[in-house]
Design a protein around this motif. Structure first.
Motif, short mmCIF file in Angstrom:
data_model
loop_
_atom_site.label_atom_id
_atom_site.label_comp_id
_atom_site.label_asym_id
_atom_site.label_seq_id
_atom_site.Cartn_x
_atom_site.Cartn_y
_atom_site.Cartn_z
N TYR A 1 0.87 17.26 15.37
CA TYR A 1 1.39 17.20 13.71
C TYR A 1 1.37 15.57 13.44
CZ TYR A 1 4.05 17.68 9.84
OH TYR A 1 4.67 17.41 8.62
N LEU A 2 1.60 14.78 14.31
CA LEU A 2 1.25 13.29 13.71
C LEU A 2 0.02 13.22 13.54
CD1 LEU A 2 3.85 11.14 15.66
CD2 LEU A 2 3.87 11.63 13.25
N ARG A 40 16.53 9.98 10.16
CA ARG A 40 15.98 10.94 11.23
C ARG A 40 17.34 10.54 12.36
NH1 ARG A 40 10.58 12.64 12.16
NH2 ARG A 40 9.48 12.29 10.35
N LEU A 47 6.31 17.15 23.36
CA LEU A 47 5.47 16.00 22.97
C LEU A 47 4.04 16.17 22.36
CD1 LEU A 47 6.82 13.63 25.78
CD2 LEU A 47 7.64 13.77 23.39
N PHE A 67 4.46 17.38 18.93
CA PHE A 67 4.73 16.37 17.88
C PHE A 67 3.49 15.47 17.71
CE2 PHE A 67 6.42 11.84 17.74
CZ PHE A 67 6.96 12.17 16.49
#
Length: 651
Positions: free
Chosen positions: A575-576, A449, A569, A572
């Motif tokens: 999705y997490l 990453r 954010l 993100f």
């Protein structure tokens, strides 16, 4: 000819004996060096945390502060050399600019004196008498603290100690609690200087804090959607899969259409003057393009895999039967989610403190300004690596726990008598033997990453200086690193399962998995791919509806906050969270297939070496073999027909 009793040739001695799979027969501590490295890395994170607490002042960012070093809304400590510092501002929670209509930036600081007041003037004040009357009636003093309200009209220096007249009507806005002018001319001048000249990190952080209630609500929405998707997969049927795919298509088209509509609305809004609004417009364009590409790719994949829905439903029934042997696996993501939330809250708190770390310096007139400390930006990068590595480690612990519990249940001869507490057993094995392996695998994912993050930073920094070829190269690099990330993630997941089976270190487990994959053909690659694809669609559905809710909520506050970053954010985070919950099925699927391959490698189905798999799984594998054989036979016959047609004489 070799003599009897003579030593074997050197080539035979050097030939390594192939190591056999030994399900749950041997355990040892693996990758202990990485455990020590992770401890040292977290020692650095603890130093940054302590430094941010000692040097940072999050309250300055959240509540605002005046020109004399006083944070509004709290009791302050005095600054040496600043006589007006150290005042009790508990009742004065609003930031007031004495020259709001003519702000200027001189030497990277505002020319206007800033005060903490108890309330903002909601009506225009044209004279000092009206300013004095406002102070007497509302207890809000708009002149410098050293000037008493009874002297507003009598002090000869009142013009320099009191606000410029006329004082425009203003309203407190939750961006540093500023008193924002309400008249169009004054507002335009105020916002263009103040908002546009604030550091980008502070703008982003203030956008997060001003929309914190919305962000919290969206995170709860993502959690609820993830729980709903998890129970949907638990009781999945063919009809439910079709309804689910219809919702995915509708959600993707809806989000894509809303993003393009908002971008069109921004481009035709003639009142846009702030950098924050321009940044939101640019981010909207990027979101719209990315969502369009994702929508096209996902719709294409749905069209390709449309005929495998029935097989995927049967595969999920096999997965659910494996989960039923240890039903508490479905609740495994809850503690993972709780730990991630605790860590992310701590990480954001440290980030806020780092963003406000500065040393107080007294300047002319007894005013105070804060200079950024040296090395803060390097700490941001270290802090960012800590976020990625630790988050990956927490998710890896969940994957290894699930894989270990499934391995314990799979390699059990008596299916009618499942092992007691397989999850607790798997956790104890993880923390006693394999923490180093989890750390090493999560570091490998973190390393993949970091180049993507650096490329993104360079792309944003040099976006006005490179041409079409360089942009194409950047995109190719992004694509390559994305593919590398996906391949390594699959390899590490299988390596974790191999570690749970054999108790070997990360590299040995990865090597064993690659050898096993090369020797044994996957009996149902297409169904496995579509199973992973359905799980991925579940994550996309959660992100789509969360982002749609964020678009509707953030769009109402488009002027004074950079809401594109908070929205990113939120996406993100959604999705997490979805990955955290739905990865149970993904991990069980991958671990089940690897256990099946090990079972086929070590056993032959005879009475001496019976398979560990149950009859339902075995019959499902046989059906997949028949379908693959029929498909291969059909392709071979079609190829023969094509060759016969090619060789046939033309009459």
């Amino acid at each position: 000819m070799q003599r009897p009793g003579a030593p074997a040739p050197a080539s035979a001695e050097r030939t390594p004996r192939p190591r056999e799979w030994r399900p749950q027969l041997y355990r040892k501590c693996t990758d202990t060096t990485w455990l020590y490295l992770f401890f040292l890395f977290w020692t650095g994170l603890m130093f940054i945390t302590g430094y941010s607490v000692a040097a940072g002042a999050t309250a300055r960012l959240l509540f605002g502060y005046d020109s004399f070093g006083n944070v509004c809304g709290k009791k302050n400590s005095p600054v040496e050399g600043a006589p007006l510092s150290g005042q009790d501002m508990t009742l004065k929670k609003h930031v007031f600019f004495m020259n709001a209509c003519n702000l200027e930036v001189k030497d990277v600081r505002l020319s206007s004196t800033i005060l903490c007041v108890s309330s903002c003037p909601e009506e225009q004040l044209d004279t000092l008498e009206e300013v004095q009357l406002f102070a007497d009636n509302n207890g809000s003093f708009l002149c410098v603290y050293s000037l008493d309200s009874i002297n507003y009209t009598q002090n000869p220096n009142a013009d320099s100690l009191c606000p410029s007249l006329p004082v425009p009507p203003s309203k407190s806005f939750p961006l540093f609690n500023r008193c924002v002018p309400r008249t169009p001319e004054c507002y335009s001048s105020f916002a263009s200087v103040l908002i546009n000249d604030v550091d980008i990190l502070h703008r982003i952080l203030s956008g997060i804090m001003s929309g914190r209630d919305t962000i919290l609500g969206l995170c709860i929405l993502a959690l609820a959607l993830s729980l709903g998707m998890m129970f949907t997969f638990r009781f999945i049927t063919t009809l439910l899969v079709q309804i689910f795919i219809a919702l995915i298509i509708s959600g993707l088209l809806l989000v894509c259409g809303v993003l393009w509509w908002l971008y069109y609305d921004y481009t035709h809004d003639l009142s846009i003057e702030l950098d924050t609004e321009r940044e939101n417009m640019k981010c909207l364009l990027g979101f719209a393009i990315v969502s369009t590409v994702i929508t096209a790719v996902v719709l294409s994949l749905i069209f390709v895999f449309r005929k495998r829905i029935k097989l995927t439903t049967e595969l999920f029934q096999v997965i659910n039967k494996a989960i039923s042997s240890s039903p508490f696996l479905l609740f495994q993501p809850l503690w993972t989610f709780a730990i991630l939330i605790f860590f992310w809250v701590l990480w954001v708190a440290v980030l806020l403190s780092l963003g406000t770390a500065g040393a107080a310096q007294v300047i002319e007139g007894g005013q105070v300004e804060y200079q950024p400390l040296v090395g803060i930006r390097y700490m941001w990068w270290y802090h960012l690596i800590g976020l990625i590595w630790t988050s990956e480690f927490i998710l890896t612990c969940q994957q290894m726990t699930i894989a270990g519990a499934l391995v314990t249940c799979y390699f059990n001869r008596n299916k009618n008598d499942p092992p007691d507490r397989p999850i607790l057993w798997s956790l104890s094995i993880l923390f006693c033997y394999h923490q180093g392996t989890a750390i090493k695998g999560s570091f490998l994912m973190t390393v993949t990453r970091i180049p993507r993050t650096i490329l993104m930073y360079l792309h944003n920094t040099l976006k006005d200086k490179h041409g079409a070829w360089s942009r194409c190269m950047f995109r190719c690099c992004f694509c390559c690193f994305w593919c590398l990330d996906k391949c390594l993630r699959q390899l590490t997941q299988n390596a974790y399962t191999a570690t749970a089976i054999n108790g070997t270190d990360f590299c040995t487990s990865a090597q064993d998995v690659l050898k096993l994959s090369s020797k044994n053909s996957n009996h149902f690659t297409s169904v496995n791919c579509f199973g992973d694809f359905i799980i991925f669609l579940g994550k996309v559905l959660v992100v789509c509806f969360t982002v749609f809710g964020g678009l509707m909520a953030f769009n109402y506050n488009r002027a004074l906050q950079v809401w594109a970053i908070p929205l990113l954010l939120v996406a993100f985070f959604a999705y997490l969270v979805a990955h955290c919950f739905l990865s149970v099925f993904e991990t069980v699927l991958d671990a089940l297939l690897l256990c099946f391959a090990v079972d086929m490698e070590t056993n032959d189905g005879s009475s001496e070496k019976p398979y560990f798999m149950d009859q339902e799984f075995l019959s499902f594998v046989k059906r997949i073999d028949k379908l693959n054989a029929a498909r291969a036979q059909g392709e071979e016959s079609s190829l023969r027909n094509e060759e016969g047609t090619e060789l046939q004489a033309v009459v």
